[in-house]
Design an enzyme around this catalytic site. Structure first.
Site, PDB file in Angstrom:
ATOM      1  N   HIS A 106     -16.046 -38.708 -47.734  1.00 20.47           N
ATOM      2  CA  HIS A 106     -16.228 -37.253 -47.729  1.00 20.47           C
ATOM      3  C   HIS A 106     -14.898 -36.594 -48.090  1.00 20.47           C
ATOM      4  CE1 HIS A 106     -19.987 -37.069 -44.883  1.00 20.47           C
ATOM      5  NE2 HIS A 106     -20.164 -37.846 -45.930  1.00 20.47           N
ATOM      6  N   GLU A 134     -13.176 -34.258 -46.760  1.00 25.96           N
ATOM      7  CA  GLU A 134     -12.228 -34.063 -45.657  1.00 25.96           C
ATOM      8  C   GLU A 134     -11.479 -35.355 -45.323  1.00 25.96           C
ATOM      9  OE1 GLU A 134     -15.504 -33.293 -45.778  1.00 25.96           O
ATOM     10  OE2 GLU A 134     -16.032 -31.956 -44.124  1.00 25.96           O
ATOM     11  N   CYS A 165     -19.162 -32.558 -41.117  1.00 22.03           N
ATOM     12  CA  CYS A 165     -20.169 -33.338 -40.397  1.00 22.03           C
ATOM     13  C   CYS A 165     -19.527 -33.932 -39.138  1.00 22.03           C
ATOM     14  CB  CYS A 165     -20.704 -34.443 -41.304  1.00 22.03           C
ATOM     15  SG  CYS A 165     -19.508 -35.759 -41.634  1.00 22.03           S
ATOM     16  N   CYS A 188     -16.435 -36.226 -39.994  1.00 24.04           N
ATOM     17  CA  CYS A 188     -15.239 -35.494 -40.418  1.00 24.04           C
ATOM     18  C   CYS A 188     -14.681 -34.652 -39.273  1.00 24.04           C
ATOM     19  CB  CYS A 188     -15.556 -34.627 -41.629  1.00 24.04           C
ATOM     20  SG  CYS A 188     -15.942 -35.627 -43.091  1.00 24.04           S
TER      21      CYS A 188
HETATM   22 ZN   LIG Z   1     -18.153 -35.332 -43.500  1.00 20.71          ZN
END
Ligand SMILES: [Zn+2]
Length: 142
Positions: free
Chosen positions: A47, A49, A77, A80
Site C-alpha cells: 500500500h 502508506e 486501512c 496501514c
Molecule cells: Zn493500507
C-alpha cells in the site's frame, strides 16, 4: 495532497488502485513519496502508506519518524493505520473517507485508539472530492 494525488495517478497507470502518499519531515520537506503497488509487485502489503514509511525510514536512517506527517489520498486501512502508529508519525492527513475499510475514523479508529500509547493527530477530508473522484473513475473503468 496534490503531490499525493500525482502519485495516485502513477498507480492507476500501472493498473493499481489509485492511492498515493507523501511523507513529510518535521520541517515539511518531502522524505518519500509512494503509490499503491500491489498489482505491480504482487505484494499484498504494498500500500502507498507502507511504501512511503519504508522509504522515509530508509532516508532518515531509523524507524522512528517522530514529528513527521503522512499525507495520503485515501483513509488508511487497518494494516496501514497500525504501521503509522508503529512508526511514531505525528500526523496523518487523508483525503477520501473509506466507509468500507477505513481505520482512521470510518469503520475503525485504530490511529486514535486511546488504549495505544502513541496516537498521531488525524486530519481528514483534505481535497476529499478530488481524491474520491479519482478512485471512482478508476473503478468505473474496471
Ligand atoms: Zn493500507
Amino acid at each position: 495532497m496534490r503531490r499525493a494525488l500525482a502519485e495516485a495517478e502513477r498507480a492507476a497507470s500501472a493498473g493499481d488502485v489509485p492511492v498515493g502518499a507523501v511523507l513529510l519531515g518535521p520541517d515539511g520537506t518531502e522524505l518519500a513519496a509512494a503509490h499503491n503497488e500491489r498489482e505491480a509487485t504482487g505484494d499484498p502489503t504494498a500500500h502507498a502508506e507502507i511504501l512511503a514509511l519504508r522509504r522515509a525510514a530508509e532516508a532518515v536512517g531509523e524507524w522512528r519518524l517522530t514529528g513527521c506527517t503522512l499525507v495520503v489520498t485515501l483513509e488508511p486501512c487497518t494494516m496501514c493505520a497500525g504501521a503509522l502508529v508503529q512508526s511514531r508519525v505525528a500526523r496523518v492527513v487523508y483525503g477520501a473517507h473509506d466507509e468500507k475499510a477505513g481505520a482512521a475514523g470510518s469503520l475503525w479508529d485504530v490511529i486514535r485508539d486511546r488504549r495505544l500509547n502513541h496516537r498521531p493527530e488525524v486530519v481528514a477530508g483534505v481535497l476529499e472530492d478530488d481524491c474520491a473522484t479519482r478512485l471512482t473513475a478508476f473503478f468505473r473503468t474496471l
